[in-house]
Every structure is written in C-alpha cells, then in structure tokens.
Scaffold this active site. Structure first.
Site, short mmCIF file in Angstrom:
data_model
loop_
_atom_site.label_atom_id
_atom_site.label_comp_id
_atom_site.label_asym_id
_atom_site.label_seq_id
_atom_site.Cartn_x
_atom_site.Cartn_y
_atom_site.Cartn_z
N HIS A 193 0.83 -1.20 0.00
CA HIS A 193 0.00 0.00 0.00
C HIS A 193 0.87 1.25 0.00
O HIS A 193 2.04 1.20 0.38
CB HIS A 193 -0.91 0.01 1.23
CG HIS A 193 -0.17 -0.38 2.50
ND1 HIS A 193 -0.20 -1.65 3.01
CD2 HIS A 193 0.64 0.32 3.33
CE1 HIS A 193 0.54 -1.72 4.10
NE2 HIS A 193 1.07 -0.53 4.33
N ASP A 292 7.20 -5.75 3.39
CA ASP A 292 6.16 -5.52 4.38
C ASP A 292 4.82 -6.10 3.92
O ASP A 292 4.43 -5.92 2.76
CB ASP A 292 6.02 -4.00 4.59
CG ASP A 292 5.00 -3.67 5.65
OD1 ASP A 292 5.23 -4.03 6.81
OD2 ASP A 292 3.96 -3.07 5.30
N GLU A 334 8.00 -10.66 5.48
CA GLU A 334 7.26 -10.37 6.72
C GLU A 334 5.88 -10.98 6.59
O GLU A 334 4.89 -10.30 6.31
CB GLU A 334 7.15 -8.85 6.96
CG GLU A 334 6.65 -8.51 8.35
CD GLU A 334 5.27 -7.88 8.44
OE1 GLU A 334 4.69 -7.84 9.54
OE2 GLU A 334 4.74 -7.41 7.40
N HIS A 398 8.80 -4.41 16.60
CA HIS A 398 7.99 -3.21 16.84
C HIS A 398 6.49 -3.53 16.88
O HIS A 398 5.69 -2.71 17.28
CB HIS A 398 8.27 -2.20 15.72
CG HIS A 398 7.76 -2.69 14.39
ND1 HIS A 398 8.35 -3.75 13.73
CD2 HIS A 398 6.71 -2.32 13.64
CE1 HIS A 398 7.67 -3.99 12.62
NE2 HIS A 398 6.68 -3.13 12.54
C1 GLC Z 1 3.55 -4.71 8.89
C2 GLC Z 1 4.25 -3.79 9.87
C3 GLC Z 1 3.25 -3.13 10.72
C4 GLC Z 1 2.28 -2.37 9.86
C5 GLC Z 1 1.72 -3.24 8.75
C6 GLC Z 1 1.09 -2.40 7.69
O1 GLC Z 1 2.88 -5.72 9.54
O2 GLC Z 1 5.19 -4.50 10.60
O3 GLC Z 1 3.85 -2.31 11.67
O4 GLC Z 1 1.24 -1.91 10.66
O5 GLC Z 1 2.69 -3.97 8.09
O6 GLC Z 1 2.05 -1.78 6.86
C1 GLC Z 2 0.36 -7.94 9.70
C2 GLC Z 2 0.47 -9.17 10.52
C3 GLC Z 2 -0.22 -9.05 11.82
C4 GLC Z 2 0.25 -7.80 12.48
C5 GLC Z 2 -0.05 -6.63 11.59
C6 GLC Z 2 0.40 -5.32 12.14
O1 GLC Z 2 -0.90 -7.91 9.22
O2 GLC Z 2 -0.04 -10.26 9.80
O3 GLC Z 2 0.02 -10.12 12.67
O4 GLC Z 2 -0.40 -7.67 13.68
O5 GLC Z 2 0.60 -6.78 10.39
O6 GLC Z 2 0.60 -5.32 13.46
#
Ligand code: GLC
Ligand code: GLC
Length: 642
Positions: A193, A292, A334, A398
């Site tokens: 995004h 990400d 991730e 984080h």
């Molecule tokens: C990943 C990041 C998280 C963020 C999400 C949306 O999960 O680690 O911090 O909120 O992506 O970009």
């Molecule tokens: C991603 C992960 C989820 C995490 C979020 C942001 O969607 O899959 O587990 O909580 O990012 O925190």
C-alpha cells in the site's frame, strides 16, 4: 505474446527463443538507458530474462498491452543499473551467504527513537559494532502523513525521508558508512500500500482514471465481491477493509488503516512503478529489503486475499528484477500468518530471509506454560527451509505478538487452540493470577474474540514486575528468561534479530496513552526511545541494563567462535522431558546439542550413554548420561572424544 507461462516453461528452447527475440527487439532502447553498464545488463538479461519472463507472463500475459509494459519494465531496470553506485556494483559481483556466519547478528531500530536522526545514528555506529551488530533494519523513515502514519508504514514518497531525520542523500551517505563499518542496512519495502497522500493517491482522488487504476476503487457491488472473505487487521481502529473516498465517491481498499491504500498489482503499470521505487531504495544502499505485509499483495474475488499463489509469483518477479539490476539485494519476508504459509515465501528465488513468527510466538508460549511440547512438535514440522535461505529469529519487534501456531498440532496435543490463545492473552496482559508478565492487549476483536499482545522483552519476561515489587528472586528469574530466549535465537539456526532497547532491558513506555494519535495503537508501548545515558549503562556492571547486556554479550561471543552455530543444520529433538527444549546443530563433523530448561524447577536431560560434553557457555566438562539443568538453565554442549 499470447503464450501462457506454463506453455513457455514446458518448452525451454521456446522460452530461450522468446527471450532472444525480446532482447533483440529492445536492445537499442535498453542500451541507451543502461549507458556504460549495457554489457553488464546484456549478460544478466541473457541469463535471467528466462527467469523473469514466465513469471511476468503469468501475471500479465493475458493483457493485450503486456509487451508494452514489459518494455517499460526493462527500461526501468536499465536505468537503475546505470545509476547503481560503484561500491554496490562491487557487492553485486560477490553475493555471499553472509547470514550463515556465526557472527551474523541483526538489530532493528527507529532512527529517531534510537539516535534522533541520520547524523545521530552515524555516531552510534561504534555502539552497534561493539554490540556485534552487522545487520541493521532502519524502521520506516520515508515521507509519511502526520501525525499518524502507522509508525511510518504509510509511505507518501519512497524517494523522500521524514524531514526531521535528514534528507535522502544523507540517508544514502549513512548507508554507505554502515556498509564500510561492516553493517548491512535494511530498509522496508512497503509495497502492499501507499499512504493516501502519495502523489498517485492524490491524482486518483482528483479523478484521474490512470491513477485510480493503481488502487482498488469499487462501488458497493464490486466491494462486496471481496469484503465478506477478508480478515480485519486493526478492528479496534476501524471495521472492515474498505474506506469510502468522498471525492471519488467510491470505496477504496484499505487492509490496514484507512489512510493506507492497497496497490492493485493486477495492473502492470503498478508493477513497473513499484519496481522502480524498489531499485531506487536498493541503489541508496539497502542490502536487504523487508517486504512488508507481503501476504496481502494479490487479491482475487471470493478468497481471503492472503497468501494467494500469485502473491508468490509477484514476489518472484520482483526478485528476478532485483537479480538483474541489483543482485546483492536480498528480500526478507514479513509474513505473520499460518506457519504452513510462512514457509512458502522462503526460497532462493523468492525471499532469502524470513521472520520466524512461529518460533517467536511459541517461545513466549513455552515461557508461560513452562512446557515445550507445542514448540517441539511445531518446529519439528516447520523449521527446515532451503539451506541457502535463513530464518530471522526474533523475540520481540515493533509489532504485536500474534499466536500464529497450527491449530491441528495443538489439538493433537490435547490443547484447545482457542482457549489456549485466550489463556496466553490473559497471561501476557496481567489478567492471569501469578503471571510474571506486564504486557498490553492489542486489537481485541469484539466479533472473533481475537487479540494480540504488545510489550518490551523485559516487561514481558517479568523484569517490570520484579523491579516494582523489589523481589530479588523474581528479578533473577526474569533475567534468566531473557538469557534463555536470547540463547535460543542465537543458537537455533538463522540470523538472530535483536529489537533495539531489548539488549538493555528497557521497559514498556506507557506515554503513548496520553498521545491522541497513538492512544489507539498499543504497539507504541514497545517503541521506546534509547537515551545516551541508557546506552552508557551497557557498561555499568552494577546496573540492570549492564547485567542484561553483559549476559547477551557472553552469548554472542561464545556463538561467534562456534561455526556450527552459523551454517550448521538444525534438528529439533524430542527432549524426553516436557519442560526441556532440545535441538542439535550439525556441520560436517562438528555437532552441538543445545538443551534449555523452560521451568523454575531443576530438570534432568537423559542423553546417550557414555557421552562426554564440553559446555561452551561455562567451559565446564560434563560426563555421564544424565544432565542436570538448574531452573531456566541453558546448555550449549559440544561432544568431546573420551
Ligand atoms: C507490517 C508492519 C506493521 C504495519 C503493517 C502495515 O505488519 O510491521 O507495523 O502496521 O505492516 O504496513
Ligand atoms: C500484519 C500481521 C499481523 C500484524 C499486523 C500489524 O498484518 O499479519 O500479525 O499484527 O501486520 O501489526
């Protein structure tokens, strides 16, 4: 170009021919874009276009304008290669398996919280070096909406940084300095995004069709072909995955926050545009890009829109692009999803590195339950990956802790997964009597009852409570838990990733509750600032931070001389004792056995008869079949010849 990827793959000589035709057709344009680097590009395309093309066709082969977009993409590659700095070009020549070294050690930090700005971070390079860090993830630092940008994960411009950190050229300079200091810089590639302030989003809002096609602009009927199947990621903040865009009077797809607009990769123009941004970041000096939210990048009606096969195709296509224009670049996945899905992203031609959320979640589970069955059973099935790839093993990051273990394995062990997750949430958020942990709930879903946990390592392991109560035994146990967790990520196989501040045992920061822009996102409790003074405590053996840091240093030093703990293979063992976790590392003739006691009681490990061991952390020699472990003790055992 009507041929499908499968038909091309089935016939490699046809694929070669197709690639040769494409190369010939575009060579003069590409030559002009690649400038003096054309010979390099030509050689790489000859080798790697056969890899990229079938992937590209799988994604876009059905489109009438596929050829046109492919040409645009190849031009992007040529230009990026022309602009690649010399020092990175040299690293491209010699892509190594640096993450397999027993010294490989990562850390993640927010530049502002850790060091103020890029200049400040430069001054902290000696601290990083002295800690043993050689991989540094600089958390999102790109231009983003203010005051709330989901911690930077809503990017408004991939080529600009947040002004308070410094400029993009300053970041590039910092990254070169990190390289020279032996530290590989890691940046986020937030590619699922953009923010709603990105210029593409602004143009889309203004009604430009070309840019509305970069995102998902739906009427209600279109939206409802997807909406019922989607998971809600931030249910406390907002329900559903779509946001009404008043200018366009349409619904926009927003998996995360309403200001994070999902990109539409079914549009090849988006692929080329994001490939350009990706290579720009690689050319600023990123050695690794953290992909990400990669599980969400491909959408199809009537599916969960997570982990779809074409998400993999797309990432492989990005990887092939990188292999041509920036071969030293590696990808880190991730994917915080079901363990069976996490491993699918890991492959030399997809992501060479991946967070290990299963290990992370189950380490916390074992600390809470003092039992290791779920950990052992789960990892026996889901730890092995391609030997060229590495897990990134972490304890905290984080984000929140989500309990993403496999329900079937839990059931087989007689554990009701739903109840167990409730227990874990209660245990780590202080609602379970006798718990040592001080954590905060994250995103309680009123419909599904789902919840996750946030908190710093020291708070979740019991330091916060012990400090408050002044109970010396509890404090000792808490320190032993930190040591135990660190010992596992440092020895189980993969790149250990420390979360900045945890090496000093910093506690939760509750100040976010007073900030209206952070209050709704409890992950801020574990995004803490690190002051000069706190850093200095690392060397004060009488301080709590100093003790935690010294224990960690001892583990890091010991590991660095044991090559088997770097590149060795891992076998997760049945320890024969419900409180013990055991695994073997093996490299050629070298072998090590690691045994960890997850309980506050002494335990016995029964090894092979006649075994003789050298315990590497203490230097002690151990004999006999039964090994006695003190509460929370860790043994790193090398077999010795009697
Ligand atoms: C990943 C990041 C998280 C963020 C999400 C949306 O999960 O680690 O911090 O909120 O992506 O970009
Ligand atoms: C991603 C992960 C989820 C995490 C979020 C942001 O969607 O899959 O587990 O909580 O990012 O925190």
């Amino acid at each position: 170009m009507q041929k499908t990827a499968t038909s091309l793959l089935e016939n490699s000589s046809q694929l070669q021919l197709e690639c040769a035709i494409i190369l010939k057709r575009y060579s003069s344009t590409l030559k002009a874009s690649a400038k003096s680097r054309w010979p390099i590009l030509e050689a790489r395309l000859q080798q790697l276009l056969p890899q990229l093309l079938p992937l590209y066709l799988e994604l876009y082969g059905e489109r009438y304008d596929c050829h046109y977009h492919l040409e645009q993409l190849l031009k992007v590659l040529a230009k990026a290669l022309a602009q690649r700095p010399d020092y990175l070009l040299q690293e491209d020549e010699d892509p190594q398996q640096w993450h397999k070294a027993p010294t490989a050690l990562g850390s993640a930090c927010y530049v502002d919280l850790f060091a103020g700005d890029f200049k400040g971070l430069e001054q902290r390079i000696p601290y990083l070096q002295q800690t043993g860090i050689n991989y540094l993830h600089l958390m999102p630092l790109f231009k983003a909406p203010e005051p709330n940008s989901d911690g930077g994960y809503a990017v408004s411009d991939y080529r600009k940084t947040m002004p308070h950190l410094g400029s993009m050229p300053q970041l590039a300079e910092l990254m070169q300095k990190l390289h020279s200091a032996g530290i590989r810089p890691v940046l986020d590639f937030v590619f699922n995004h953009t923010s709603d302030e990105h210029r593409w989003a602004e143009k889309a809002k203004a009604g430009e069709q070309q840019f509305q096609d970069y995102y998902f602009f739906f009427d209600e009927q279109e939206r409802d072909q997807y909406a019922p199947w989607l998971r809600e990621i931030f249910p406390e903040i907002r329900r559903g995955c779509f946001t009404f865009e008043p200018h366009a009077e349409r619904w926009v797809w927003t998996t995360f926050n309403s200001f994070q607009w999902d990109l539409n990769y079914a549009n090849p123009e988006v692929f080329s545009a994001m490939a350009e941004e990706m290579l720009f970041l690689a050319n600023q000096g990123a050695a690794v890009l953290r992909l990400d939210a990669l599980a969400f990048v491909w959408k199809e009606a009537g599916t969960s829109c997570e982990n779809l096969p074409k998400a993999h195709t797309l990432i492989r296509a990005f990887n092939a692009v990188a292999a041509i224009a920036a071969p030293a670049l590696q990808f880190k996945s991730e994917a915080i999803v079901h363990p069976d899905e996490v491993v699918k992203y890991i492959a030399p031609q997809e992501c060479q590195l991946s967070y290990n959320p299963l290990l992370m979640a189950l380490l916390w589970n074992s600390l809470a339950t003092r039992k290791t069955r779920l950990l052992t059973e789960s990892l026996q099935r889901r730890f092995a990956i391609d030997p060229q790839c590495s897990w990134v093993n972490y304890i905290r990051c984080h984000d929140d802790i989500g309990w993403t273990f496999d329900d079937n394995i839990a059931w087989q062990l007689g554990i009701n997964p739903e109840h167990h997750r409730q227990f874990l949430n209660q245990f780590y958020t202080g609602q379970f009597a006798g718990s040592f942990a001080t954590g905060v709930p994250f995103q309680q879903n009123p419909v599904t009852g789902d919840c996750r946990v946030a908190g710093m390592l020291a708070s979740l392991t019991g330091v916060e409570q012990a400090v408050q109560s002044g109970n010396a035994t509890h404090l000792q146990f808490a320190l032993a838990r930190i040591y135990l967790l660190n010992s596992i990520i440092l020895s189980i196989g993969g790149l250990p990733l420390l979360y900045m501040g945890d090496e000093l045992g910093l506690l939760n920061d509750y100040a976010y509750q007073d900030d209206p822009h952070k209050r709704d996102d409890s992950r801020w409790v574990n995004r803490v600032a690190v002051s000069e003074q706190q850093l200095a405590e690392a060397h004060n053996p009488d301080s709590l931070s100093g003790k935690i840091y010294a224990q960690l240093q001892q583990l890091i030093r010991t590991r660095s001389r044991l090559t088997v703990l770097g590149a060795g293979q891992t076998e997760i063992l049945q320890s024969g004792n419900p409180h013990l976790f055991a695994y073997r590392r093996q490299l050629d003739q070298q072998s090590m056995l690691c045994v960890v006691n997850f309980s506050e009681e002494p335990q016995v490990f029964v090894g092979a008869p006649g075994s003789q061991w050298r315990e590497e952390l203490s230097g002690e020699l151990l004999h006999g079949r039964s090994l006695h472990l003190a509460p929370y003790q860790v043994l790193w055992l090398s077999a010795t010849v009697s």
